[in-house]
Scaffold this motif. Sequence first.
Motif, PDB file in Angstrom:
ATOM      1  N   ALA A   1      12.928  -6.664  -2.595  1.00 38.64           N
ATOM      2  CA  ALA A   1      12.108  -7.815  -2.218  1.00 38.64           C
ATOM      3  C   ALA A   1      12.932  -9.065  -2.479  1.00 38.64           C
ATOM      4  CB  ALA A   1      10.806  -7.854  -3.018  1.00 38.64           C
ATOM      5  N   PHE A   2      12.629 -10.120  -1.752  1.00 32.94           N
ATOM      6  CA  PHE A   2      13.360 -11.370  -1.969  1.00 32.94           C
ATOM      7  C   PHE A   2      12.425 -12.434  -2.522  1.00 32.94           C
ATOM      8  CE2 PHE A   2      11.966 -11.342   2.488  1.00 32.94           C
ATOM      9  CZ  PHE A   2      11.356 -12.576   2.635  1.00 32.94           C
ATOM     10  N   ARG A   3      12.978 -13.268  -3.398  1.00 35.79           N
ATOM     11  CA  ARG A   3      12.204 -14.388  -3.924  1.00 35.79           C
ATOM     12  C   ARG A   3      11.912 -15.373  -2.796  1.00 35.79           C
ATOM     13  NH1 ARG A   3      15.992 -13.370  -8.048  1.00 35.79           N
ATOM     14  NH2 ARG A   3      15.058 -12.909 -10.085  1.00 35.79           N
TER      15      ARG A   3
ATOM     16  N   ARG B   1       8.119  -4.694  10.351  1.00 35.58           N
ATOM     17  CA  ARG B   1       7.914  -5.773   9.377  1.00 35.58           C
ATOM     18  C   ARG B   1       8.157  -5.308   7.942  1.00 35.58           C
ATOM     19  NH1 ARG B   1       5.344 -10.738   9.734  1.00 35.58           N
ATOM     20  NH2 ARG B   1       4.607 -10.248  11.846  1.00 35.58           N
ATOM     21  N   TRP B   2       7.564  -4.180   7.550  1.00 38.57           N
ATOM     22  CA  TRP B   2       7.701  -3.711   6.170  1.00 38.57           C
ATOM     23  C   TRP B   2       9.161  -3.399   5.850  1.00 38.57           C
ATOM     24  CZ3 TRP B   2       4.038  -3.196   2.265  1.00 38.57           C
ATOM     25  CH2 TRP B   2       4.478  -2.549   1.110  1.00 38.57           C
ATOM     26  N   THR B   3       9.842  -2.747   6.778  1.00 37.55           N
ATOM     27  CA  THR B   3      11.239  -2.377   6.547  1.00 37.55           C
ATOM     28  C   THR B   3      12.125  -3.609   6.467  1.00 37.55           C
ATOM     29  OG1 THR B   3      10.862  -0.305   7.726  1.00 37.55           O
ATOM     30  CG2 THR B   3      13.149  -0.969   7.404  1.00 37.55           C
ATOM     31  N   LEU B   4      11.886  -4.586   7.321  1.00 39.57           N
ATOM     32  CA  LEU B   4      12.667  -5.821   7.291  1.00 39.57           C
ATOM     33  C   LEU B   4      12.506  -6.531   5.950  1.00 39.57           C
ATOM     34  CD1 LEU B   4      14.419  -7.619   9.255  1.00 39.57           C
ATOM     35  CD2 LEU B   4      12.329  -8.941   9.638  1.00 39.57           C
ATOM     36  N   ALA B   5      11.294  -6.485   5.390  1.00 39.13           N
ATOM     37  CA  ALA B   5      11.001  -7.207   4.150  1.00 39.13           C
ATOM     38  C   ALA B   5      11.400  -6.447   2.897  1.00 39.13           C
ATOM     39  CB  ALA B   5       9.508  -7.537   4.082  1.00 39.13           C
ATOM     40  N   THR B   6      11.461  -5.100   2.960  1.00 35.13           N
ATOM     41  CA  THR B   6      11.682  -4.308   1.743  1.00 35.13           C
ATOM     42  C   THR B   6      12.839  -3.321   1.841  1.00 35.13           C
ATOM     43  OG1 THR B   6      10.221  -2.482   2.379  1.00 35.13           O
ATOM     44  CG2 THR B   6       9.191  -4.388   1.315  1.00 35.13           C
ATOM     45  N   GLY B   7      13.290  -2.990   3.038  1.00 38.40           N
ATOM     46  CA  GLY B   7      14.308  -1.959   3.197  1.00 38.40           C
ATOM     47  C   GLY B   7      13.747  -0.553   3.137  1.00 38.40           C
ATOM     48  N   GLU B   8      12.450  -0.402   2.929  1.00 35.59           N
ATOM     49  CA  GLU B   8      11.826   0.918   2.894  1.00 35.59           C
ATOM     50  C   GLU B   8      11.410   1.344   4.297  1.00 35.59           C
ATOM     51  OE1 GLU B   8       9.769   0.706  -1.559  1.00 35.59           O
ATOM     52  OE2 GLU B   8       8.508   0.722   0.239  1.00 35.59           O
ATOM     53  N   SER B   9      11.399   2.649   4.531  1.00 38.43           N
ATOM     54  CA  SER B   9      10.949   3.162   5.822  1.00 38.43           C
ATOM     55  C   SER B   9       9.440   3.038   5.934  1.00 38.43           C
ATOM     56  CB  SER B   9      11.348   4.630   5.973  1.00 38.43           C
ATOM     57  OG  SER B   9      10.533   5.451   5.145  1.00 38.43           O
ATOM     58  N   ILE B  10       8.941   3.167   7.144  1.00 35.55           N
ATOM     59  CA  ILE B  10       7.500   3.097   7.361  1.00 35.55           C
ATOM     60  C   ILE B  10       6.795   4.257   6.667  1.00 35.55           C
ATOM     61  CG2 ILE B  10       7.484   4.412   9.526  1.00 35.55           C
ATOM     62  CD1 ILE B  10       5.415   1.240   8.723  1.00 35.55           C
ATOM     63  N   PHE B  11       7.473   5.400   6.526  1.00 35.73           N
ATOM     64  CA  PHE B  11       6.847   6.543   5.858  1.00 35.73           C
ATOM     65  C   PHE B  11       6.741   6.313   4.355  1.00 35.73           C
ATOM     66  CE2 PHE B  11       8.517   8.297   9.810  1.00 35.73           C
ATOM     67  CZ  PHE B  11       7.381   8.917  10.302  1.00 35.73           C
TER      68      PHE B  11
END
Length: 611
Positions: free
Chosen positions: A345-347, A152-162
């Motif tokens: 992040a997306f608006r 979920r976090w990666t899909l929403a931000t492109g950041e890894s879980i770490f």
Amino acid sequence: MSDGRPGSDADASARSDVPDDSDDSNAGPPESAPSTEPSVAGGDDVYASEVEGKQYRGTWYLPLRYEELEESDDSDDYPDSGDGGSFRLADLPRVPRVGHVVGPSAIMLGASLGSGETLFWPVLTAQYGWAVFWAFVVGVFTQFLINTELQRWTLATGESIFRAFARVGSYWPWAFLVGGLISLGWPGWAAGAAQVATTALGLDGSVALFGASLATWKLVAAVLMGVIWLSYQVSSVMYNAVEVFQIGLLFVAIGAALLLVAVTGSWVEFADLPAAAGSVGTLPEGLDIAVFLGGLAFAGAGGYLNLSQSLWMREKGYGMGNYQGRVKNPLRGDDPEPIERDGFAFRPTLTNLRRWRGWWRVVQLEHLLTFVLGLLLVAPALMSVAIRYASGSTANAIQMWLGDVVPLLGPVGSFLVFAVLFVALFTTEYAIVESFVRNSADALYESYGREAGWDLPKLFWRLLTAFCVWGVVIILLFSSPFEGQEPFFFLVVGAAMSGVMMWPYTALVLVMNTTRLPEHVQPGWARVVGMWWATGFYGYFSVLLIGTWLTTVGLETFRTVPTVLGSGTGGYLLWAGYFVVQTYAVTKSAAGKREAAGTVADADEAVGRFS
């Protein structure tokens, strides 16, 4: 509306256009619904065209001019930055078809086949019959829930879980890195595959090497580790090589497993499955908790392996991960692609919210149709063979297959057993090397290496080389307290530790996704309740295992029993810690959901089935 995405141009992945969301904002009048009429290329405002979707079949990276992008503010529309920097604003990419993005869950399935599905669960069902099958099914669907929440976090931000963990506390990536080394640092799957291969080829025994006697399976296992290392040199994007090899091996393993059921006639054992319904929720007397927790952890991939789902989907280009670079092979001489420390992040515009709903549907279907369906095909098939030909066996998994089952089968059945075991164990070792190296490289890079000026691809390659060499050394030279232990010993150690590791990170992901993500990308209440269950499930069995381990080394006060009452004094302390963690996870996540409710306009547009 400009969203920084390609339309029908197949070469658009090389663009670095800055997305312009200025005309697609909640600040103005309500946006009209996006067109559902397909464009010339076959797409619309929400869903990708066929040409655009096919870009995901390898891996896809769409570079943006990062420094020119607007930064997110502290409003409820965007993720909480925690201990990190703000996010850069860009539109969520259009949604491809499920068939375009298959890959991450296939690797996860490969990691699963040689652990719980081939070893732990066939052993458990051989000993206790279908009475323990309920726990396998519960484990599979619990891991489906955990794995998709890890994405979920990666899909929403492109950041890894770490990176997400580091935003909560810089110590978390280090903690899971150590846990990963303890649980996956033992090359048990390569050793198991080698033992199967040498038995099948009649090469049992030892060979003389440099004046020393060496078991043949050790030599073969060392060669397999070398093969894994060499495979990474095939592709510029190292993930691509792993995906292709794993999917190919999966077809072989699944096909051989289904043929084995047909050839041996073990399908008749499924007639007894309905009678086991009365055992749901109970544990057979005398059950080895370490093996059982290993089975629960590996009713799927388990432990440190599951965290890779976030990194694999970023490599594939899911969601906002499409704007992050891929880890490329430094030996190929290609220019590295940037992986930004602070993601995107997306608006929460109507279009982006509907895209999120589409992406979340794709993520769930890809994992369900690949990972879950694959497990539910292969594992029961192998369990039925174990029940039919090794009922009551007390041997470890590899010895059960080679010593109890194979002698009772004809040439075709024996060949299929060897094929399933070898391919399943090898795919798992391959996935473990990939998972450990990718996770550890990212954890080290985000915790220390980025600030120190390290290069992520070079770090990945060095860890890959070091881990493969480490595996060879352990296989060839291991001594006390492991000397004399067969490969299954390593598997039990790794599996049990993986089960224990799943408890803290499941609780952490639950709290993180409900308190740091905005309303429109948070998990729904059904998923929150499911994660409460997952945290309690793995926590409960972890406490039982920890108590058993401590009792085994002479600390009787830490005895834990399944009913809680009757535990030792130290055991009650362990149970108290469990209830504290569970209470915190439940109350914190529930509070996060309540506080976020109603803070984002049109958030319901992002809600789909089991969001």
